[in-house]
Design a protein around this motif. Sequence first.
Motif, PDB file in Angstrom:
ATOM      1  N   LEU A   1      -1.467  66.763  45.099  1.00 22.47           N
ATOM      2  CA  LEU A   1      -0.906  66.667  46.441  1.00 22.47           C
ATOM      3  C   LEU A   1      -0.145  67.919  46.870  1.00 22.47           C
ATOM      4  O   LEU A   1       0.490  67.930  47.923  1.00 22.47           O
ATOM      5  N   GLU A   2      -0.243  68.966  46.061  1.00 17.11           N
ATOM      6  CA  GLU A   2       0.218  70.287  46.473  1.00 17.11           C
ATOM      7  C   GLU A   2      -0.962  71.161  46.882  1.00 17.11           C
ATOM      8  O   GLU A   2      -0.784  72.307  47.266  1.00 17.11           O
ATOM      9  N   GLY A   3      -2.174  70.587  46.756  1.00 20.29           N
ATOM     10  CA  GLY A   3      -3.375  71.326  47.135  1.00 20.29           C
ATOM     11  C   GLY A   3      -3.992  72.136  46.018  1.00 20.29           C
ATOM     12  O   GLY A   3      -4.924  72.921  46.252  1.00 20.29           O
ATOM     13  N   LYS A   4      -3.538  71.942  44.780  1.00 17.83           N
ATOM     14  CA  LYS A   4      -4.045  72.699  43.644  1.00 17.83           C
ATOM     15  C   LYS A   4      -5.191  71.941  42.971  1.00 17.83           C
ATOM     16  O   LYS A   4      -5.087  70.735  42.722  1.00 17.83           O
ATOM     17  N   VAL A   5      -6.275  72.636  42.672  1.00 16.27           N
ATOM     18  CA  VAL A   5      -7.379  72.047  41.914  1.00 16.27           C
ATOM     19  C   VAL A   5      -6.927  71.893  40.466  1.00 16.27           C
ATOM     20  O   VAL A   5      -6.549  72.878  39.819  1.00 16.27           O
ATOM     21  N   VAL A   6      -6.946  70.667  39.950  1.00 16.79           N
ATOM     22  CA  VAL A   6      -6.498  70.415  38.586  1.00 16.79           C
ATOM     23  C   VAL A   6      -7.649  70.055  37.653  1.00 16.79           C
ATOM     24  O   VAL A   6      -7.470  70.040  36.434  1.00 16.79           O
ATOM     25  N   ASP A   7      -8.828  69.787  38.222  1.00 15.19           N
ATOM     26  CA  ASP A   7      -9.983  69.507  37.390  1.00 15.19           C
ATOM     27  C   ASP A   7     -11.244  69.714  38.217  1.00 15.19           C
ATOM     28  O   ASP A   7     -11.325  69.266  39.364  1.00 15.19           O
ATOM     29  N   GLY A   8     -12.227  70.367  37.625  1.00 15.10           N
ATOM     30  CA  GLY A   8     -13.503  70.585  38.315  1.00 15.10           C
ATOM     31  C   GLY A   8     -13.911  72.039  38.265  1.00 15.10           C
ATOM     32  O   GLY A   8     -13.063  72.947  38.295  1.00 15.10           O
ATOM     33  N   ASN A   9     -15.220  72.265  38.211  1.00 22.21           N
ATOM     34  CA  ASN A   9     -15.762  73.616  38.116  1.00 22.21           C
ATOM     35  C   ASN A   9     -16.284  74.149  39.443  1.00 22.21           C
ATOM     36  O   ASN A   9     -16.681  75.311  39.531  1.00 22.21           O
ATOM     37  N   LEU A  10     -16.297  73.299  40.474  1.00 18.61           N
ATOM     38  CA  LEU A  10     -16.824  73.696  41.770  1.00 18.61           C
ATOM     39  C   LEU A  10     -15.698  73.760  42.800  1.00 18.61           C
ATOM     40  O   LEU A  10     -14.629  73.164  42.610  1.00 18.61           O
ATOM     41  N   ARG A  11     -15.956  74.452  43.882  1.00 19.34           N
ATOM     42  CA  ARG A  11     -14.980  74.503  44.962  1.00 19.34           C
ATOM     43  C   ARG A  11     -14.977  73.182  45.716  1.00 19.34           C
ATOM     44  O   ARG A  11     -16.047  72.626  46.004  1.00 19.34           O
ATOM     45  N   PRO A  12     -13.812  72.663  46.091  1.00 21.94           N
ATOM     46  CA  PRO A  12     -13.774  71.412  46.855  1.00 21.94           C
ATOM     47  C   PRO A  12     -14.254  71.625  48.278  1.00 21.94           C
ATOM     48  O   PRO A  12     -14.370  72.763  48.753  1.00 21.94           O
ATOM     49  N   SER A  13     -14.526  70.540  48.961  1.00 21.64           N
ATOM     50  CA  SER A  13     -14.913  70.577  50.370  1.00 21.64           C
ATOM     51  C   SER A  13     -13.986  71.485  51.168  1.00 21.64           C
ATOM     52  O   SER A  13     -12.776  71.546  50.911  1.00 21.64           O
ATOM     53  N   THR A  14     -14.547  72.165  52.156  1.00 21.85           N
ATOM     54  CA  THR A  14     -13.719  73.016  53.011  1.00 21.85           C
ATOM     55  C   THR A  14     -12.705  72.204  53.811  1.00 21.85           C
ATOM     56  O   THR A  14     -11.736  72.758  54.332  1.00 21.85           O
ATOM     57  N   ASP A  15     -12.920  70.878  53.913  1.00 21.33           N
ATOM     58  CA  ASP A  15     -11.982  70.010  54.639  1.00 21.33           C
ATOM     59  C   ASP A  15     -10.881  69.464  53.738  1.00 21.33           C
ATOM     60  O   ASP A  15     -10.122  68.590  54.150  1.00 21.33           O
TER      61      ASP A  15
END
Length: 232
Positions: A61-75
């Motif tokens: 909820l700070e906007g940080k990716v904490v798991d995953g190898n791909l970029r999240p949705s642009t939205d």
Amino acid sequence: MYKKLKEKCYRANIELPRLGLVIYTFGNVSAIDRKLGVFAIKPSGVDYAKMKPDDMVIVDLEGKVVDGNLRPSTDVNTHLVLYREFPHIGGIVHTHSTYAVAWAQAQRPVPIYGTTHADHLACDIPCSEPVPDERIEEDYEIETGRRIVEHFRANKLNPNEVQMVLAAGHGPFAWGVNEEKALYNARILEELCRIALLTERINPQVQRLKPSLIAKHYNRKHGKNAYYGQKD
């Protein structure tokens, strides 16, 4: 740790094409785990037919990716703002479905013309204000979420009752207590937009549904003494 959340998010995302709400890689669903303080969201630009549960991206909820190898949705940052500001929602759907986008591009709320609409909302489907020029370049997705939140607050709309909105010039967002309810609301939103357009085409001078019928249809499904459906 996030396997269950990713699976829920994946299952919801692959429903979008089946429901006729997206083409190609348009649209996204997210699902939140409030206890963990993270949400899963579709990866950006990945074809629905090729996605796997592990492709879902986990964001805090700070906007940080904490798991995953791909970029999240642009939205992702629009979802982030809505999760922060509307603390009771558990899932969000964003699409570019045809009729909802048409109303969003027209920058018009969808008037409540009939009882089908009133079964789901006791008001027009809201349309938020456009993002101002000075915020588009750097903060566009965040500002899209802020515009939605500000519109709800300025118009005293309860996001637990009004679970859908049009972002002006952009498209629809819908949410719910979980990702399944958000999907339901996204599909209903598209259908209400389609019906309203057809109504205005048939009768350009059509009047809004009278308040007594709005209250009756909304309350029989959502009111204190609702009697639609079966008892638990």
